[in-house]
Design a protein around this motif. Structure first.
Motif, PDB file in Angstrom:
ATOM      1  N   ASN A   1     -60.686   7.925   1.501  1.00  0.00           N
ATOM      2  CA  ASN A   1     -59.566   8.086   0.558  1.00  0.00           C
ATOM      3  C   ASN A   1     -59.706   7.235  -0.698  1.00  0.00           C
ATOM      4  O   ASN A   1     -58.712   6.958  -1.380  1.00  0.00           O
ATOM      5  CB  ASN A   1     -58.234   7.781   1.255  1.00  0.00           C
ATOM      6  CG  ASN A   1     -57.984   8.694   2.427  1.00  0.00           C
ATOM      7  OD1 ASN A   1     -57.931   9.913   2.279  1.00  0.00           O
ATOM      8  ND2 ASN A   1     -57.860   8.117   3.626  1.00  0.00           N
TER       9      ASN A   1
ATOM     10  N   GLU B   1     -59.446  13.886   1.719  1.00  0.00           N
ATOM     11  CA  GLU B   1     -58.831  15.200   1.897  1.00  0.00           C
ATOM     12  C   GLU B   1     -59.560  16.202   1.006  1.00  0.00           C
ATOM     13  O   GLU B   1     -59.695  15.993  -0.204  1.00  0.00           O
ATOM     14  CB  GLU B   1     -57.352  15.154   1.522  1.00  0.00           C
ATOM     15  CG  GLU B   1     -56.663  16.510   1.686  1.00  0.00           C
ATOM     16  CD  GLU B   1     -55.199  16.511   1.266  1.00  0.00           C
ATOM     17  OE1 GLU B   1     -54.647  17.622   1.130  1.00  0.00           O
ATOM     18  OE2 GLU B   1     -54.612  15.423   1.071  1.00  0.00           O
TER      19      GLU B   1
ATOM     20  N   LEU C   1     -57.749  21.918  -2.546  1.00  0.00           N
ATOM     21  CA  LEU C   1     -57.990  20.592  -3.143  1.00  0.00           C
ATOM     22  C   LEU C   1     -59.489  20.322  -3.033  1.00  0.00           C
ATOM     23  O   LEU C   1     -59.964  19.715  -2.079  1.00  0.00           O
ATOM     24  CB  LEU C   1     -57.189  19.500  -2.427  1.00  0.00           C
ATOM     25  CG  LEU C   1     -57.292  18.095  -3.046  1.00  0.00           C
ATOM     26  CD1 LEU C   1     -56.564  18.044  -4.395  1.00  0.00           C
ATOM     27  CD2 LEU C   1     -56.735  17.044  -2.108  1.00  0.00           C
TER      28      LEU C   1
ATOM     29  N   ARG D   1     -52.141  18.422  -2.632  1.00  0.00           N
ATOM     30  CA  ARG D   1     -52.429  17.488  -1.544  1.00  0.00           C
ATOM     31  C   ARG D   1     -51.522  17.764  -0.357  1.00  0.00           C
ATOM     32  O   ARG D   1     -50.319  17.993  -0.524  1.00  0.00           O
ATOM     33  CB  ARG D   1     -52.220  16.039  -1.977  1.00  0.00           C
ATOM     34  CG  ARG D   1     -53.284  15.503  -2.903  1.00  0.00           C
ATOM     35  CD  ARG D   1     -53.137  13.988  -3.087  1.00  0.00           C
ATOM     36  NE  ARG D   1     -54.140  13.504  -3.998  1.00  0.00           N
ATOM     37  CZ  ARG D   1     -55.386  13.188  -3.655  1.00  0.00           C
ATOM     38  NH1 ARG D   1     -55.757  13.301  -2.392  1.00  0.00           N
ATOM     39  NH2 ARG D   1     -56.248  12.770  -4.553  1.00  0.00           N
TER      40      ARG D   1
ATOM     41  N   ASP E   1     -51.136  10.396  -1.687  1.00  0.00           N
ATOM     42  CA  ASP E   1     -51.964  10.103  -2.844  1.00  0.00           C
ATOM     43  C   ASP E   1     -52.608   8.736  -2.612  1.00  0.00           C
ATOM     44  O   ASP E   1     -51.906   7.732  -2.446  1.00  0.00           O
ATOM     45  CB  ASP E   1     -51.101  10.073  -4.107  1.00  0.00           C
ATOM     46  CG  ASP E   1     -51.908   9.838  -5.380  1.00  0.00           C
ATOM     47  OD1 ASP E   1     -53.001   9.237  -5.292  1.00  0.00           O
ATOM     48  OD2 ASP E   1     -51.440  10.228  -6.456  1.00  0.00           O
TER      49      ASP E   1
END
Length: 278
Positions: free
Chosen positions: A141, A164, A169, A266, A270
């Protein structure tokens, strides 16, 4: 033997390109679920301290009959354990739960830039790597500014960033940064977390064309992009289905159609603002 291709990380370690994730699998179910995955041919297992299933995962690997050196085992440091000394203690605890003497890949789960501990945490990762307790170290991440800071202030380049990534995305900018620095891209939630993408007419149409399921189309898309991918399922038929993605290939038209599904949406937090340490 597993038919899954391998990629070579930037430190020379080889890793299966398709693995098995155990996010949201309860510990008392993890042993049976991971055992099924190993029987189906998976040789890369992805867990985390935060998943609270390291013990069940470790038991499955130990009981599988598959030699430990043939299983690529990943776990992750949780947010509340960031910091140099805390990281070293947390790693020892993960090893004890997993019942192994080393892990193949250790990841910082989230950057938590507001707490400013990830650089010190990474220095502890460098020590674990230097001591031979981890075969490779990476992150999860992280965004380009977080990665750039590690490149500027520490000596080891992360081998991989797990983020992700799915058709809605696609993380093109981040993947470009990774490529420039020889950081592998690994996709979590590669199929999304809902049924929308699995019923999208673009995906189902490509599936019909190739005689494959929507999930197989998406996993094949990841592989052809060069992503490492870790689908998760507790259903035996889906565990098998998700590894059966090497007998067909998407063409340029298919890839262009999937590229058009990008929405920037998403499903998870975030990484720049995620601050949960519970």
């Amino acid at each position: 033997m597993s038919s899954v291709p391998h990629i070579t990380l930037n430190n020379g370690v080889s890793m299966p390109q398709l693995g098995f994730g155990v996010w949201q699998v309860p510990d008392d179910e993890a042993a049976a679920t991971v055992a099924r995955a190993l029987e189906a041919g998976y040789r890369s297992i992805d867990t985390a301290s935060a998943y609270q299933n390291e013990e069940g995962t470790g038991r499955a690997i130990a009981a599988s009959g598959v030699p430990r050196e043939e299983v690529f085992l990943t776990t992750k440091l949780w947010n509340s354990d960031q910091g140099y000394d805390a990281t070293l203690r947390a790693f020892d605890a993960s090893l004890a739960r997993l019942g192994t003497e080393y892990v193949d890949l250790y990841l910082i789960h989230w950057p938590l830039p507001m707490f400013d501990r990830y650089v010190d945490t990474w220095r502890a990762f460098e020590k674990l790597y230097a001591d031979g307790r981890v075969r490779a170290i990476g992150v999860s991440n992280f965004q380009p500014p977080h990665l750039q800071r590690l490149l500027d202030e520490t000596s080891a380049v992360p081998v991989l960033n797990q983020v992700e990534l799915h058709p809605q995305l696609q993380q093109e900018q981040l993947r470009t940064f990774h490529s420039a620095h020889e950081i592998a891209t690994e996709a979590w939630s590669p199929l999304g977390q809902g049924k929308d993408i699995l019923t999208d007419p673009v995906i189902t149409g490509i599936g019909t064309k190739h005689g494959r399921t929507a999930a197989q189309v998406i996993l094949r898309w990841h592989l052809q992009l060069g992503n490492v991918v870790i689908p998760k399922s507790v259903t035996p038929s889906r565990i098998q289905e998700n590894i059966d993605v090497f007998g067909f290939e998407l063409d340029a038209e298919d890839l262009a159609a999937i590229a058009g599904l990008e929405t920037g949406t998403r499903l998870g937090p975030d990484p720049s603002t995620m601050d949960y340490t519970g």
